[in-house]
Design a protein around this motif. Sequence first.
Motif, PDB file in Angstrom:
ATOM      1  N   ALA A  20       0.846  -1.180   0.000  1.00  0.00           N
ATOM      2  CA  ALA A  20       0.000   0.000   0.000  1.00  0.00           C
ATOM      3  C   ALA A  20       0.892   1.245   0.000  1.00  0.00           C
ATOM      4  O   ALA A  20       2.047   1.171   0.442  1.00  0.00           O
ATOM      5  N   PRO A  21       0.386   2.375  -0.466  1.00  0.00           N
ATOM      6  CA  PRO A  21       1.198   3.596  -0.495  1.00  0.00           C
ATOM      7  C   PRO A  21       1.755   3.934   0.884  1.00  0.00           C
ATOM      8  O   PRO A  21       1.023   3.935   1.878  1.00  0.00           O
ATOM      9  N   GLY A  22       3.049   4.178   0.926  1.00  0.00           N
ATOM     10  CA  GLY A  22       3.692   4.548   2.183  1.00  0.00           C
ATOM     11  C   GLY A  22       3.977   3.402   3.120  1.00  0.00           C
ATOM     12  O   GLY A  22       4.451   3.622   4.244  1.00  0.00           O
ATOM     13  N   LYS A  23       3.679   2.192   2.691  1.00  0.00           N
ATOM     14  CA  LYS A  23       3.899   1.025   3.554  1.00  0.00           C
ATOM     15  C   LYS A  23       4.876   0.058   2.900  1.00  0.00           C
ATOM     16  O   LYS A  23       5.078   0.071   1.694  1.00  0.00           O
ATOM     17  N   GLU A  24       5.446  -0.798   3.719  1.00  0.00           N
ATOM     18  CA  GLU A  24       6.347  -1.814   3.204  1.00  0.00           C
ATOM     19  C   GLU A  24       5.562  -2.948   2.533  1.00  0.00           C
ATOM     20  O   GLU A  24       4.402  -3.182   2.864  1.00  0.00           O
ATOM     21  N   ARG A  25       6.241  -3.622   1.638  1.00  0.00           N
ATOM     22  CA  ARG A  25       5.614  -4.776   1.002  1.00  0.00           C
ATOM     23  C   ARG A  25       5.464  -5.886   2.032  1.00  0.00           C
ATOM     24  O   ARG A  25       6.386  -6.171   2.799  1.00  0.00           O
ATOM     25  N   GLU A  26       4.309  -6.531   2.050  1.00  0.00           N
ATOM     26  CA  GLU A  26       4.061  -7.587   3.023  1.00  0.00           C
ATOM     27  C   GLU A  26       3.578  -8.855   2.336  1.00  0.00           C
ATOM     28  O   GLU A  26       2.899  -8.814   1.310  1.00  0.00           O
ATOM     29  N   GLY A  27       3.932  -9.960   2.927  1.00  0.00           N
ATOM     30  CA  GLY A  27       3.474 -11.236   2.416  1.00  0.00           C
ATOM     31  C   GLY A  27       2.027 -11.481   2.800  1.00  0.00           C
ATOM     32  O   GLY A  27       1.665 -11.327   3.960  1.00  0.00           O
ATOM     33  N   VAL A  28       1.217 -11.842   1.855  1.00  0.00           N
ATOM     34  CA  VAL A  28      -0.200 -12.095   2.082  1.00  0.00           C
ATOM     35  C   VAL A  28      -0.459 -13.592   2.217  1.00  0.00           C
ATOM     36  O   VAL A  28      -1.081 -14.048   3.168  1.00  0.00           O
ATOM     37  N   ALA A  29       0.036 -14.346   1.230  1.00  0.00           N
ATOM     38  CA  ALA A  29      -0.163 -15.793   1.232  1.00  0.00           C
ATOM     39  C   ALA A  29       0.938 -16.444   0.402  1.00  0.00           C
ATOM     40  O   ALA A  29       1.362 -15.889  -0.609  1.00  0.00           O
ATOM     41  N   TRP A  35       1.224 -27.311   1.643  1.00  0.00           N
ATOM     42  CA  TRP A  35       1.626 -26.280   2.599  1.00  0.00           C
ATOM     43  C   TRP A  35       1.233 -24.899   2.117  1.00  0.00           C
ATOM     44  O   TRP A  35       1.447 -24.546   0.959  1.00  0.00           O
ATOM     45  N   THR A  36       0.649 -24.146   3.038  1.00  0.00           N
ATOM     46  CA  THR A  36       0.308 -22.760   2.756  1.00  0.00           C
ATOM     47  C   THR A  36       0.609 -21.894   3.985  1.00  0.00           C
ATOM     48  O   THR A  36       0.685 -22.390   5.108  1.00  0.00           O
ATOM     49  N   TYR A  37       0.748 -20.624   3.717  1.00  0.00           N
ATOM     50  CA  TYR A  37       0.935 -19.620   4.774  1.00  0.00           C
ATOM     51  C   TYR A  37       0.008 -18.453   4.480  1.00  0.00           C
ATOM     52  O   TYR A  37      -0.174 -18.070   3.319  1.00  0.00           O
ATOM     53  N   MET A  70      -1.427  -2.573  -4.045  1.00  0.00           N
ATOM     54  CA  MET A  70      -0.991  -3.237  -5.260  1.00  0.00           C
ATOM     55  C   MET A  70      -0.612  -4.658  -4.861  1.00  0.00           C
ATOM     56  O   MET A  70       0.161  -4.850  -3.905  1.00  0.00           O
ATOM     57  N   TYR A  71      -1.152  -5.632  -5.555  1.00  0.00           N
ATOM     58  CA  TYR A  71      -0.882  -7.027  -5.253  1.00  0.00           C
ATOM     59  C   TYR A  71       0.076  -7.615  -6.295  1.00  0.00           C
ATOM     60  O   TYR A  71      -0.134  -7.447  -7.500  1.00  0.00           O
ATOM     61  N   TYR A  72       1.094  -8.297  -5.794  1.00  0.00           N
ATOM     62  CA  TYR A  72       2.122  -8.869  -6.652  1.00  0.00           C
ATOM     63  C   TYR A  72       2.196 -10.379  -6.480  1.00  0.00           C
ATOM     64  O   TYR A  72       2.132 -10.900  -5.362  1.00  0.00           O
ATOM     65  N   CYS A  73       2.376 -11.047  -7.585  1.00  0.00           N
ATOM     66  CA  CYS A  73       2.682 -12.471  -7.600  1.00  0.00           C
ATOM     67  C   CYS A  73       4.208 -12.607  -7.618  1.00  0.00           C
ATOM     68  O   CYS A  73       4.895 -11.834  -8.308  1.00  0.00           O
TER      69      CYS A  73
END
Length: 123
Positions: free
Chosen positions: A40-49, A57-59, A93-96
């Motif tokens: 998100a704007p102004g935030k660090e990239r974070e792992g979603v899944a 196995w999933t997270y 913004m979502y990234y693969c």
Amino acid sequence: QVQLVESGGGSVQAGGSLSLSCAASGYTFRNRVMGWFRQAPGKEREGVAVIYTGGSWTYYADSVKGRFTISKDNTKNTLYLQMNSLKPEDTAMYYCAAKIGDVCTTSSTYNFWGQGTQVTVSS
């Protein structure tokens, strides 16, 4: 050449659903680690899944547990993210991404990235 192409982003009202897809090419899809990250704007990239394509196995990040589901279709070299009960704070913004090596949820360890797809959730 590895290519990851996301699709499926868009705008939705809170409580709605969206489904993201990521088509992979030039990459051995089976028995790999792939994930969805967001920024998100102004935030660090974070792992979603994150998912291991060679097993079950999933997270999930705590913020999306019970609402998002990551899945894959090894026959189509495609990664998916089903997002339900969306909240305004899911806007990003979502990234693969894909990596070589062991399972890890840290974005800096991922070797390949898509161009991203925007998800906007309005209240």
